[in-house]
Write a protein that holds these residues in place. Structure first.
Motif, short mmCIF file in Angstrom:
data_model
loop_
_atom_site.label_atom_id
_atom_site.label_comp_id
_atom_site.label_asym_id
_atom_site.label_seq_id
_atom_site.Cartn_x
_atom_site.Cartn_y
_atom_site.Cartn_z
N ILE A 63 0.85 -1.19 0.00
CA ILE A 63 0.00 0.00 0.00
C ILE A 63 0.89 1.25 0.00
O ILE A 63 2.12 1.15 0.04
CB ILE A 63 -0.95 0.01 1.23
CG1 ILE A 63 -0.15 -0.20 2.51
CG2 ILE A 63 -2.02 -1.06 1.09
CD1 ILE A 63 -0.99 -0.16 3.78
N GLY A 64 0.27 2.39 -0.03
CA GLY A 64 1.00 3.66 -0.15
C GLY A 64 2.08 3.83 0.91
O GLY A 64 3.16 4.38 0.64
N SER A 65 1.83 3.35 2.11
CA SER A 65 2.81 3.57 3.18
C SER A 65 4.12 2.84 2.90
O SER A 65 5.15 3.18 3.49
CB SER A 65 2.23 3.13 4.52
OG SER A 65 1.93 1.75 4.49
N ASP A 66 4.10 1.87 1.99
CA ASP A 66 5.36 1.20 1.65
C ASP A 66 6.29 2.15 0.90
O ASP A 66 7.50 2.05 1.02
CB ASP A 66 5.08 -0.07 0.84
CG ASP A 66 4.47 -1.15 1.70
OD1 ASP A 66 5.08 -1.51 2.72
OD2 ASP A 66 3.36 -1.62 1.37
N VAL A 67 5.72 3.07 0.13
CA VAL A 67 6.54 4.07 -0.56
C VAL A 67 7.23 4.93 0.49
O VAL A 67 8.46 5.14 0.46
CB VAL A 67 5.69 4.94 -1.51
CG1 VAL A 67 6.56 6.02 -2.15
CG2 VAL A 67 5.01 4.09 -2.56
N THR A 68 6.45 5.40 1.45
CA THR A 68 7.00 6.22 2.53
C THR A 68 8.12 5.49 3.25
O THR A 68 9.18 6.04 3.52
CB THR A 68 5.88 6.55 3.55
OG1 THR A 68 4.68 6.84 2.83
CG2 THR A 68 6.27 7.72 4.42
N SER A 69 7.86 4.21 3.57
CA SER A 69 8.87 3.44 4.30
C SER A 69 10.14 3.26 3.48
O SER A 69 11.25 3.29 4.03
CB SER A 69 8.31 2.07 4.68
OG SER A 69 7.21 2.21 5.52
N LEU A 70 9.97 3.07 2.17
CA LEU A 70 11.15 2.88 1.33
C LEU A 70 11.96 4.19 1.25
O LEU A 70 13.18 4.18 1.28
CB LEU A 70 10.72 2.41 -0.07
CG LEU A 70 11.83 1.94 -1.01
CD1 LEU A 70 12.69 0.85 -0.35
CD2 LEU A 70 11.24 1.42 -2.32
N VAL A 71 11.25 5.30 1.17
CA VAL A 71 11.93 6.60 1.17
C VAL A 71 12.68 6.79 2.49
O VAL A 71 13.83 7.25 2.52
CB VAL A 71 10.90 7.74 0.92
CG1 VAL A 71 11.54 9.10 1.19
CG2 VAL A 71 10.37 7.66 -0.50
N GLN A 72 12.06 6.38 3.58
CA GLN A 72 12.71 6.50 4.90
C GLN A 72 13.96 5.63 4.98
O GLN A 72 14.93 5.99 5.65
CB GLN A 72 11.73 6.09 6.02
CG GLN A 72 10.62 7.09 6.28
CD GLN A 72 11.18 8.46 6.64
OE1 GLN A 72 11.26 9.34 5.80
NE2 GLN A 72 11.59 8.63 7.90
N TYR A 73 13.93 4.52 4.27
CA TYR A 73 15.11 3.67 4.23
C TYR A 73 16.29 4.43 3.63
O TYR A 73 17.41 4.40 4.15
CB TYR A 73 14.80 2.40 3.42
CG TYR A 73 16.02 1.62 2.97
CD1 TYR A 73 16.73 0.81 3.85
CD2 TYR A 73 16.47 1.71 1.65
CE1 TYR A 73 17.85 0.10 3.43
CE2 TYR A 73 17.58 1.01 1.22
CZ TYR A 73 18.27 0.21 2.12
OH TYR A 73 19.39 -0.50 1.70
#
Ligand SMILES: [Zn+2]
Ligand SMILES: [Zn+2]
Length: 411
Positions: free
Chosen positions: A366-376
């Motif tokens: 879901i969308g939050s995976d994009v956020t998490s990947l950016v945080q990585y």
């Protein structure tokens, strides 16, 4: 990706998995059949009222909530169906001077003994002693009596389930059979009595015996950590709109819906799955997959959904390989993931799930995976894969230096 391309990709993936010699950890399979327990009284009850110990054990295994006997919901058809991996009526014959009934197709003991060249002591059937009424395996050409299991038949006196349990413990510890079938009959008889308290008491006892069996296996120096146990029923019992727990044998939901609880080193843990629909006739092929024997006359399938990987992917490597070897998480993966949401195309599935794109471990993409990947990338936050699809990473040392043909790829 069209269906054709997808199936090619899956075929490659299967070949790849096979060629990297990903053998299973399982060396022993134990099937336990609890006769005629309705799913609402077993693991279909999340609070575990009548199966408290098995319910506790579900944290170590995988529960299939959509398992059925969809054919004939009586014991004489269903128990042999679990052996043969298909439903087919028993046939009468005269054998060694007795009138007996036998399976028309090879049973999983015969498949295992032929395929793995096992002596009789390594394939066992533990059941109360029904004398000449004991249903026999097959006389199928190439299989047959030379490959039948060793029968362990406690006398039918006292508590049958307890007698079977005692025999099973003895034979497991002594012979370490590769494939075992343990039949506990009492819950069905108790159900037919119409006495609810008696029925429940037998379920509670079966629950404790199966848990004790698992403890016995885990305490055995050879079988611990290398044994897969599958617990099932031949049939359920009528739901309350179709006659209630006293009987069974028709096609009501209560009769068809059964437990399929599996524990072992190659299976998922602490997971309920409910698709695709499973049949009790699928157990034989699944045992064959784990142990490495074929079940050519079985109509059942391998219950892939129970298997816990490892899967060939790197969490965060959203586009999976895509020309870059070894697999790595790079900026292009963020772009790829954003584009995935734009087009919402179906691709990159492993075992039915887009596992490499689950960045935060919630088993959703879901969308939050994009956020998490950016945080990585920004702050070095962890990438957490989905627990249900454990990745095979780091990959084994013997992987070739270049990408093997067919490495999963989103393009
Ligand atoms: Zn019955
Ligand atoms: Zn029914």
């Amino acid at each position: 990706m069209n269906i054709f391309k997808k199936s090619i990709a899956i075929a490659f993936l299967i070949l790849l998995m096979a060629s990297i010699a990903w053998s299973y950890e399982t060396e022993y399979v134990v099937v336990v059949l609890l006769d005629g327990i309705r799913y609402t009284e077993s693991l279909g009850d999340p609070s575990g009222t009548y199966c408290p110990l098995l319910t506790d054990l579900t944290s170590e295994g995988v529960v299939h909530d959509s398992a059925f006997n969809d054919v004939i919901t009586n014991t004489r058809n269903a128990v042999p169906a679990t052996w043969m991996g298909r439903f087919y009526s028993l046939q009468d014959t005269s054998y060694l001077g007795n009138d007996v009934q036998f399976c028309r197709y090879p049973t999983f003991w015969e498949y295992a003994r032929v395929g793995l060249s096992l002596p009789a002591s390594k394939a066992v059937y533990v059941t109360p002693d029904y004398g000449t009424s004991t249903w026999l395996p097959s006389f199928y050409p190439g299989y047959g009596p030379d490959y039948w299991p060793s029968f362990h038949h406690p006398e039918r006196i006292g508590d049958y389930n307890l007698a079977v349990f005692d025999s099973a413990v003895t034979v497991l510890k002594r012979d370490h059979p590769v494939i075992s079938y343990i039949y506990l009959p009492d819950s069905d008889h108790a159900g037919h009595s119409g006495d609810w308290e008696y029925y429940i008491a037998e379920i509670l006892q079966a629950d404790s015996l199966v848990a004790a069996l698992w403890d016995t296996i885990q305490a055995d120096p050879l079988m611990a950590g290398k044994t897969t146990m599958m617990v099932t029923n031949d049939h359920g019992r009528h739901d309350d709109d179709h006659g209630g727990f006293q009987g069974h044998g028709d096609d009501c939901f209560g009769c068809r819906h059964v437990m399929l609880f599996s524990l072992g080193p190659d299976f998922k843990r602490n997971v309920h799955v409910d698709s695709p629909r499973a049949s009790i006739a699928d157990i034989a092929a699944t045992a064959g997959e784990l142990l490495g024997f074929d079940t050519p006359y079985s109509t059942g399938r391998v219950l892939e959904e129970l298997f816990g990987g490892p899967y060939q992917y790197l969490p965060g490597d959203v586009n999976m390989y895509n020309g870059i070897w070894p697999p790595s998480v790079i900026g292009g993966d963020v772009t790829y993931l954003v584009n995935y949401f734009r087009s919402l195309s179906e691709r990159c599935l492993i075992g039915g799930f887009y596992s490499s794109a689950d960045i935060n471990g919630d088993c959703l993409v879901i969308g939050s995976d994009v956020t998490s990947l950016v945080q990585y990338f920004r702050v070095g936050a962890d990438i957490i894969g989905c627990r249900d699809y454990p990745p095979a990473w780091p990959v084994p040392d013997d992987l070739p230096p270049g990408a093997p043909e067919g490495w999963p790829n989103c393009e």
